[in-house]
Design a protein around this motif. Structure first.
Motif, PDB file in Angstrom:
ATOM      1  N   GLN A   1      -5.714 -43.323  18.138  1.00 12.32           N
ATOM      2  CA  GLN A   1      -6.552 -44.504  17.822  1.00 12.32           C
ATOM      3  C   GLN A   1      -7.541 -44.480  16.572  1.00 12.32           C
ATOM      4  O   GLN A   1      -7.486 -45.501  16.073  1.00 12.32           O
ATOM      5  CB  GLN A   1      -7.348 -44.385  19.295  1.00 12.32           C
ATOM      6  CG  GLN A   1      -6.652 -44.830  20.472  1.00 12.32           C
ATOM      7  CD  GLN A   1      -6.278 -46.352  20.497  1.00 12.32           C
ATOM      8  OE1 GLN A   1      -5.145 -46.434  19.763  1.00 12.32           O
ATOM      9  NE2 GLN A   1      -6.847 -47.221  20.858  1.00 12.32           N
ATOM     10  N   VAL A   2      -8.008 -43.342  16.348  1.00 14.47           N
ATOM     11  CA  VAL A   2      -8.980 -43.177  15.370  1.00 14.47           C
ATOM     12  C   VAL A   2      -8.127 -43.568  13.817  1.00 14.47           C
ATOM     13  O   VAL A   2      -8.771 -44.438  12.999  1.00 14.47           O
ATOM     14  CB  VAL A   2      -9.769 -41.914  14.990  1.00 14.47           C
ATOM     15  CG1 VAL A   2     -10.267 -41.622  13.776  1.00 14.47           C
ATOM     16  CG2 VAL A   2     -10.729 -41.726  16.312  1.00 14.47           C
ATOM     17  N   SER A   3      -6.907 -42.929  13.800  1.00 17.02           N
ATOM     18  CA  SER A   3      -6.112 -43.482  12.766  1.00 17.02           C
ATOM     19  C   SER A   3      -5.821 -44.834  12.518  1.00 17.02           C
ATOM     20  O   SER A   3      -5.312 -45.272  11.466  1.00 17.02           O
ATOM     21  CB  SER A   3      -4.826 -42.620  12.785  1.00 17.02           C
ATOM     22  OG  SER A   3      -3.853 -42.951  13.742  1.00 17.02           O
ATOM     23  N   LEU A   4      -6.025 -45.624  13.565  1.00 17.67           N
ATOM     24  CA  LEU A   4      -5.707 -47.085  13.355  1.00 17.67           C
ATOM     25  C   LEU A   4      -6.839 -47.800  12.754  1.00 17.67           C
ATOM     26  O   LEU A   4      -6.827 -48.875  12.311  1.00 17.67           O
ATOM     27  CB  LEU A   4      -5.456 -47.724  14.776  1.00 17.67           C
ATOM     28  CG  LEU A   4      -4.320 -47.303  15.424  1.00 17.67           C
ATOM     29  CD1 LEU A   4      -4.256 -47.697  16.886  1.00 17.67           C
ATOM     30  CD2 LEU A   4      -3.322 -47.503  14.796  1.00 17.67           C
ATOM     31  N   LEU A   5      -8.145 -47.098  12.818  1.00 13.42           N
ATOM     32  CA  LEU A   5      -9.268 -47.973  11.964  1.00 13.42           C
ATOM     33  C   LEU A   5      -9.026 -47.814  10.589  1.00 13.42           C
ATOM     34  O   LEU A   5      -8.595 -46.832  10.089  1.00 13.42           O
ATOM     35  CB  LEU A   5     -10.626 -46.999  12.511  1.00 13.42           C
ATOM     36  CG  LEU A   5     -10.892 -47.117  13.861  1.00 13.42           C
ATOM     37  CD1 LEU A   5     -12.075 -46.472  14.367  1.00 13.42           C
ATOM     38  CD2 LEU A   5     -10.998 -48.239  14.615  1.00 13.42           C
ATOM     39  N   PRO A   6      -9.582 -48.964  10.064  1.00 12.97           N
ATOM     40  CA  PRO A   6      -9.427 -48.964   8.482  1.00 12.97           C
ATOM     41  C   PRO A   6     -10.352 -47.765   7.854  1.00 12.97           C
ATOM     42  O   PRO A   6     -11.672 -47.871   8.344  1.00 12.97           O
ATOM     43  CB  PRO A   6     -10.042 -50.478   8.105  1.00 12.97           C
ATOM     44  CG  PRO A   6      -9.921 -51.260   9.523  1.00 12.97           C
ATOM     45  CD  PRO A   6     -10.035 -50.029  10.726  1.00 12.97           C
ATOM     46  N   VAL A   7     -10.142 -47.139   6.909  1.00 12.92           N
ATOM     47  CA  VAL A   7     -10.871 -46.225   5.965  1.00 12.92           C
ATOM     48  C   VAL A   7     -11.832 -47.017   4.817  1.00 12.92           C
ATOM     49  O   VAL A   7     -10.986 -47.622   4.009  1.00 12.92           O
ATOM     50  CB  VAL A   7     -10.174 -45.237   5.609  1.00 12.92           C
ATOM     51  CG1 VAL A   7     -11.125 -44.252   4.602  1.00 12.92           C
ATOM     52  CG2 VAL A   7      -9.387 -44.376   6.610  1.00 12.92           C
ATOM     53  N   PRO A   8     -13.074 -47.148   5.008  1.00 15.31           N
ATOM     54  CA  PRO A   8     -13.829 -47.829   3.895  1.00 15.31           C
ATOM     55  C   PRO A   8     -13.461 -47.273   2.696  1.00 15.31           C
ATOM     56  O   PRO A   8     -13.459 -46.076   2.645  1.00 15.31           O
ATOM     57  CB  PRO A   8     -15.365 -47.444   4.571  1.00 15.31           C
ATOM     58  CG  PRO A   8     -15.234 -47.347   6.015  1.00 15.31           C
ATOM     59  CD  PRO A   8     -13.994 -46.693   6.004  1.00 15.31           C
ATOM     60  N   TYR A   9     -13.527 -48.292   1.816  1.00 16.23           N
ATOM     61  CA  TYR A   9     -13.397 -47.948   0.276  1.00 16.23           C
ATOM     62  C   TYR A   9     -14.100 -48.016  -0.698  1.00 16.23           C
ATOM     63  O   TYR A   9     -14.685 -47.167  -1.370  1.00 16.23           O
ATOM     64  CB  TYR A   9     -12.085 -48.719  -0.239  1.00 16.23           C
ATOM     65  CG  TYR A   9     -11.525 -48.248  -1.531  1.00 16.23           C
ATOM     66  CD1 TYR A   9     -10.675 -47.209  -2.008  1.00 16.23           C
ATOM     67  CD2 TYR A   9     -11.886 -49.253  -2.584  1.00 16.23           C
ATOM     68  CE1 TYR A   9     -10.316 -46.765  -2.997  1.00 16.23           C
ATOM     69  CE2 TYR A   9     -11.392 -49.023  -3.941  1.00 16.23           C
ATOM     70  CZ  TYR A   9     -10.820 -47.863  -3.937  1.00 16.23           C
ATOM     71  OH  TYR A   9     -10.297 -47.437  -5.318  1.00 16.23           O
ATOM     72  N   LEU A  10     -15.287 -49.117  -0.596  1.00 19.01           N
ATOM     73  CA  LEU A  10     -16.423 -49.301  -1.300  1.00 19.01           C
ATOM     74  C   LEU A  10     -17.481 -48.741  -0.741  1.00 19.01           C
ATOM     75  O   LEU A  10     -17.563 -48.432   0.225  1.00 19.01           O
ATOM     76  CB  LEU A  10     -16.629 -50.855  -1.587  1.00 19.01           C
ATOM     77  CG  LEU A  10     -15.249 -51.490  -2.215  1.00 19.01           C
ATOM     78  CD1 LEU A  10     -15.572 -53.044  -2.054  1.00 19.01           C
ATOM     79  CD2 LEU A  10     -15.121 -51.285  -3.428  1.00 19.01           C
ATOM     80  N   LYS A  11     -18.486 -48.357  -1.656  1.00 14.70           N
ATOM     81  CA  LYS A  11     -19.711 -47.767  -1.153  1.00 14.70           C
ATOM     82  C   LYS A  11     -20.614 -48.771  -0.022  1.00 14.70           C
ATOM     83  O   LYS A  11     -21.071 -48.181   0.770  1.00 14.70           O
ATOM     84  CB  LYS A  11     -20.569 -47.892  -2.310  1.00 14.70           C
ATOM     85  CG  LYS A  11     -21.907 -46.979  -1.922  1.00 14.70           C
ATOM     86  CD  LYS A  11     -22.757 -46.971  -3.229  1.00 14.70           C
ATOM     87  CE  LYS A  11     -24.246 -46.263  -3.025  1.00 14.70           C
ATOM     88  NZ  LYS A  11     -24.978 -45.923  -4.057  1.00 14.70           N
ATOM     89  N   GLU A  12     -20.335 -49.972  -0.248  1.00 13.56           N
ATOM     90  CA  GLU A  12     -21.038 -50.896   0.796  1.00 13.56           C
ATOM     91  C   GLU A  12     -20.320 -50.763   2.153  1.00 13.56           C
ATOM     92  O   GLU A  12     -21.013 -50.679   3.039  1.00 13.56           O
ATOM     93  CB  GLU A  12     -21.002 -52.499   0.413  1.00 13.56           C
ATOM     94  CG  GLU A  12     -22.080 -52.702  -0.872  1.00 13.56           C
ATOM     95  CD  GLU A  12     -21.040 -52.160  -2.177  1.00 13.56           C
ATOM     96  OE1 GLU A  12     -19.705 -51.884  -2.315  1.00 13.56           O
ATOM     97  OE2 GLU A  12     -21.828 -51.988  -3.243  1.00 13.56           O
TER      98      GLU A  12
ATOM     99  N   ILE B   1     -18.842 -48.051   3.278  1.00 12.71           N
ATOM    100  CA  ILE B   1     -19.068 -46.563   3.745  1.00 12.71           C
ATOM    101  C   ILE B   1     -20.538 -46.816   4.454  1.00 12.71           C
ATOM    102  O   ILE B   1     -20.651 -46.266   5.460  1.00 12.71           O
ATOM    103  CB  ILE B   1     -19.168 -45.641   2.595  1.00 12.71           C
ATOM    104  CG1 ILE B   1     -17.710 -45.448   1.864  1.00 12.71           C
ATOM    105  CG2 ILE B   1     -19.796 -44.323   2.964  1.00 12.71           C
ATOM    106  CD1 ILE B   1     -17.574 -44.780   0.677  1.00 12.71           C
ATOM    107  N   GLN B   2     -21.442 -47.637   3.859  1.00  8.94           N
ATOM    108  CA  GLN B   2     -22.781 -47.576   4.327  1.00  8.94           C
ATOM    109  C   GLN B   2     -22.814 -48.572   5.464  1.00  8.94           C
ATOM    110  O   GLN B   2     -23.555 -48.159   6.572  1.00  8.94           O
ATOM    111  CB  GLN B   2     -23.765 -48.005   3.323  1.00  8.94           C
ATOM    112  CG  GLN B   2     -23.844 -47.019   2.192  1.00  8.94           C
ATOM    113  CD  GLN B   2     -24.685 -47.749   0.962  1.00  8.94           C
ATOM    114  OE1 GLN B   2     -24.820 -48.998   0.839  1.00  8.94           O
ATOM    115  NE2 GLN B   2     -25.213 -46.746   0.368  1.00  8.94           N
ATOM    116  N   THR B   3     -22.013 -49.598   5.703  1.00  9.00           N
ATOM    117  CA  THR B   3     -21.992 -50.334   6.887  1.00  9.00           C
ATOM    118  C   THR B   3     -21.272 -49.881   8.207  1.00  9.00           C
ATOM    119  O   THR B   3     -21.567 -50.173   9.345  1.00  9.00           O
ATOM    120  CB  THR B   3     -21.484 -51.657   6.588  1.00  9.00           C
ATOM    121  OG1 THR B   3     -20.262 -51.856   6.040  1.00  9.00           O
ATOM    122  CG2 THR B   3     -22.594 -52.455   5.372  1.00  9.00           C
ATOM    123  N   ASP B   4     -19.977 -49.381   7.615  1.00  9.44           N
ATOM    124  CA  ASP B   4     -19.178 -48.817   8.819  1.00  9.44           C
ATOM    125  C   ASP B   4     -18.901 -49.781   9.736  1.00  9.44           C
ATOM    126  O   ASP B   4     -18.858 -49.580  11.036  1.00  9.44           O
ATOM    127  CB  ASP B   4     -19.812 -47.386   9.671  1.00  9.44           C
ATOM    128  CG  ASP B   4     -18.960 -46.765  10.305  1.00  9.44           C
ATOM    129  OD1 ASP B   4     -17.715 -46.933  10.108  1.00  9.44           O
ATOM    130  OD2 ASP B   4     -19.527 -46.055  11.343  1.00  9.44           O
TER     131      ASP B   4
END
Length: 596
Positions: free
Chosen positions: A153-164, A166-169
């Motif tokens: 299930q976790v592998s289906l979540l998009p992996v953040p790419y940009l710094k913004e 990463i910070q907002t999650d």
């Protein structure tokens, strides 16, 4: 009404032995219980669940209520009765059959998609952990099922790419990763505390698989904040650090994994990897190498006695894995890992024997693909810089071997021009400093055979190969100027006849043919331009058997004139080379006559 129905079902079941409960009883209990939850009779339901007289019935059937309770918690997260629902879930987890609960909880975890995934995972991880701890038999199997479902299930979540990002999650990936670590810790501690227990070998197996899966997703594609920024603020760096810590804790420290990859049977003798899993394992170990050497996570555990060339030797296989991928976020890590390894090595010190290792040739070929096919300019330039750095680190024979390989395999005029320029640099160093047998005499002539020729003779596409041809002519001009015929250090003058017949004469013929063709096309284009000027239509031109895409006549003329300019440039350098050859041979002849 719903409460009475539930009490009636329970009353009927209380007089029965647990083994005599039938499917009908389970169905009636579930329907009545679900109606109680939907109608908000939480207080009465809590009383029923906590009633000691209902203990056996709740233990056997209560797990059917977990699904409706969880859905209410998800759909009504601001409901006044939320505390009651949470208490109800907690009671059911404590009182119900743990085996049935495990399967029910895993089904609930696997149901949602999108932004509901982190909500259900964060809600159910603690109950799931409690249930597994109550299952003393086959605990390893239960842990494996849970970790596999959670990771899927976790592998289906998009992996953040940009710094913004990463910070907002926004998709809750980081919250899930943090929760997964807390979920896994007790099982890791169990392995540490009871190392003699053979059953724990199976648990170690499941934990190891989970760590490898996590190294691939999300960590393989994850982008990390700059190390100059506070490392503690990067949730995926923290997750990676914990995963690497788990590996060490269960008896698989990262140096053992990175340096033994390819010798799995000796290291993980109780793990059986299928072919597809083997590919995933390669990705995971490559991700681990990047985290350690580039991100510096747990690098203090690395033995200090290891030489830079030894580390590079093992990392080249991992770099190859990165460069085989097409995602920018992945193959860019290969460039970083390669740079990290090469910068530790002195120039000209990487022995040619390393090129006998497959990855030491496939990695530069992968760099060529990045240089020529990547749509992102910064990464293309990075690929070029890494190839040059790699060349700089090789010893003379290594450089010579790599040049031959890339001239035979790159199939790209610009790359071949780059290699030819490097050959020229090495010849220059041989003239300037100490004698180098690989870039003088017979060895050099063998290399020049790959440089001073036209692949298809006079019919070679000169425009497409213009970079390569110009580099070859510049190299030949340099050799003619630098090497006297009497000295003949390079062997050029011995092979001059072959160079003229294989390269210079076909190039003359090709230039004449190409210029005539393009001049005719310019004339046709000008005539077509006048014919269609009134209608403002687009026209097409055929060059080299291929039609130039439709474009305005003015643009087509510009393209054709640009091609002619390239031919004129080649012709100019060719003429200068032939002039220098004539001057040098004439001077040598006069010198010989004078000596007589």
């Amino acid at each position: 009404m719903a409460v009475e129905e539930l009490q009636s079902v329970i009353k009927r079941c209380r007089i029965l032995d647990e083994n005599d409960f039938k499917e009908e009883h389970f169905g009636l209990f579930q329907l009545a219980g679900q109606r109680c939850i939907e109608e908000g009779h939480t207080e009465q339901l809590l009383d029923i669940i906590q009633n000691e007289k209902n203990k056996v019935v709740i233990r056997s059937m209560g797990w059917n209520l977990v699904g409706p309770v969880v859905r209410c918690l998800l759909w009504n997260d601001k409901n006044d009765k939320r505390k009651d629902y949470l208490l109800m879930l907690d009671l059911l987890v404590k009182l119900c059959n743990p085996k049935e609960l495990l399967l029910g909880l895993l089904e609930l975890i696997e149901e949602p998609s999108g932004k509901q995934i982190p909500q259900i995972i964060l809600l159910l991880l603690q109950p799931l952990q409690t249930v597994i701890q109550k299952l003393h038999n086959n605990k390893a199997y239960s842990v494996g099922l849970a970790l596999s479902a959670l990771w899927s299930q976790v592998s289906l979540l998009p992996v953040p790419y940009l710094k913004e990002q990463i910070q907002t999650d926004d998709y809750g990936l980081y919250k899930c990763c943090k929760a997964l670590i807390e979920f896994t810790k007790p099982f890791v501690e169990e392995v540490i505390d009871d190392k003699e227990n053979k059953e724990n070998e199976k648990l170690k197996d499941e934990l190891l698989k989970f760590c490898f899966k996590s190294l691939k997703c999300p960590l393989l594609t994850a982008q990390f904040l700059e190390q100059s920024e506070e490392a503690g603020n990067d949730p995926l760096r923290c997750f990676a650090s914990e995963i690497i810590g788990f590996l060490s804790a269960i008896g698989h420290p990262f140096p053992q994994i990175i340096f033994n990859h390819g010798k799995r049977k000796k290291t993980w003798d109780y793990l059986e990897f299928e072919e597809e899993e083997d590919k995933q394992l390669a990705d995971s170990v490559a991700s681990l190498a990047y985290l350690v050497f580039v991100q510096g996570i747990s690098i203090d555990q690395l033995p200090m006695v290891l030489s830079p060339s030894y580390i590079l030797q093992y990392n080249m296989g991992h770099i190859e894995v990165f460069l085989q991928r097409t995602e920018e976020s992945v193959f860019s890590k290969g460039l970083e890992l390669l740079e990290n390894g090469l910068l530790r090595i002195e120039d000209n010190s990487l022995l040619y024997q390393y090129l006998e290792i497959k990855s030491f040739l496939t990695v530069p070929q992968g760099l060529v693909k990045v240089m020529t096919l990547c749509p992102i300019e910064t990464l293309r330039k990075k690929g070029l810089a890494m190839l040059q750095l790699y060349i700089n680190k090789l010893d003379s024979q290594g450089k010579y071997t790599l040049f031959r390989c890339l001239l035979n395999t790159s199939n790209h005029s610009g790359v071949e021009a780059f290699i030819i320029q490097n050959i020229k640099n090495q010849i220059h160093l041989s003239f300037k400093k100490t004698y180098n047998k690989w870039f003088t005499g017979p060895q050099l002539i063998s290399l020049l055979d790959l440089v001073l020729f036209l692949p298809e003779g006079a019919e070679t596409d000169l425009l497409q190969n213009s970079d390569r041809i110009m580099a070859s002519l510049n190299l030949l001009r340099y050799l003619v100027i630098k090497d006297n015929e009497n000295d003949n250090q390079t062997g050029l003058w011995t092979e001059l006849g072959k160079i003229e017949s294989n390269f210079l004469k076909p190039l003359h013929t090709g230039l004449n043919m190409s210029k005539a063709h393009y001049e005719a096309e310019i004339k046709n284009s000008q005539e077509n331009s006048q014919a269609v000027q009134k209608s403002k239509d687009l026209c097409s031109v055929t060059v080299g058997g291929e039609e130039i895409p439709n474009m305005p006549p003015e643009m087509q003329l510009k393209v054709l004139h640009s091609a002619l300019f390239t031919f004129d440039l080649i012709e100019s350098v060719l003429a200068r080379v032939e002039e220098l050859i004539e001057i040098k041979t004439k001077f040598t002849s006069e010198e010989d006559i004078g000596m007589k």
